[in-house]
Design an enzyme around this catalytic site. Sequence first.
Site, mmCIF file in Angstrom:
data_model
loop_
_atom_site.group_PDB
_atom_site.id
_atom_site.type_symbol
_atom_site.label_atom_id
_atom_site.label_comp_id
_atom_site.label_asym_id
_atom_site.label_seq_id
_atom_site.Cartn_x
_atom_site.Cartn_y
_atom_site.Cartn_z
ATOM 1 N N GLN A 1 3.195 31.944 161.718
ATOM 2 C CA GLN A 1 2.772 30.890 162.586
ATOM 3 C C GLN A 1 3.262 30.356 163.627
ATOM 4 O O GLN A 1 4.437 30.877 163.779
ATOM 5 C CB GLN A 1 2.797 29.582 161.077
ATOM 6 C CG GLN A 1 2.005 28.239 162.059
ATOM 7 C CD GLN A 1 3.342 26.854 162.615
ATOM 8 O OE1 GLN A 1 4.147 27.258 161.306
ATOM 9 N NE2 GLN A 1 3.641 26.468 163.454
ATOM 10 N N CYS A 2 2.510 29.821 164.746
ATOM 11 C CA CYS A 2 3.081 29.344 166.105
ATOM 12 C C CYS A 2 2.310 28.509 166.526
ATOM 13 O O CYS A 2 1.642 27.576 165.635
ATOM 14 C CB CYS A 2 3.252 30.808 167.315
ATOM 15 S SG CYS A 2 1.498 31.226 167.874
ATOM 16 N N GLY A 3 2.467 28.303 167.967
ATOM 17 C CA GLY A 3 1.713 26.991 168.842
ATOM 18 C C GLY A 3 0.053 27.069 168.435
ATOM 19 O O GLY A 3 -0.824 25.981 168.057
ATOM 20 N N GLY B 1 -1.368 30.865 167.784
ATOM 21 C CA GLY B 1 -1.694 32.410 167.146
ATOM 22 C C GLY B 1 -0.926 33.332 168.007
ATOM 23 O O GLY B 1 -1.169 34.369 167.149
ATOM 24 N N LEU C 1 -0.890 25.739 165.230
ATOM 25 C CA LEU C 1 -0.107 24.744 164.801
ATOM 26 C C LEU C 1 -0.938 24.070 165.396
ATOM 27 O O LEU C 1 -1.910 22.437 165.144
ATOM 28 C CB LEU C 1 1.112 24.628 165.388
ATOM 29 C CG LEU C 1 1.564 22.594 165.394
ATOM 30 C CD1 LEU C 1 2.138 22.535 163.614
ATOM 31 C CD2 LEU C 1 2.452 21.985 166.228
#
Length: 114
Positions: A62-64, A66, A91
């Site tokens: 997971q990141c901000g 994708g 996120l």
Amino acid sequence: MTKIHDLTPAEVDARMKIGGVELIDVREPAEYGAERIHGALLFPLSSFDPHALPKNVDIIFQCGTGKRSGMAVARCQAAGLKHAAHLAGGLQAWKAAGLPTIAIDPATGKPREK
């Protein structure tokens, strides 16, 4: 060629509630400190070592948004690991789905659920 398995926020949330999965946040420490998904472990992409990931559990990246989580999948697969799942939309998608996060309260400096 990298094979990426896109998961929705609802799918990630359900899998985390069942257990046997680790959510790996590949953003940088300041981003993680400002707001994160409860239970996510920090493995910043800038110093990412696929072989340091937890063993014997399914991994979801997971990141901000994708993008970086997709890059983490590619690095794992290049290292011979089969990790392929990530939170599509990151996120931002998690928050848009109305799922809770932990953020720092600017008035107190303490974590709070959002």
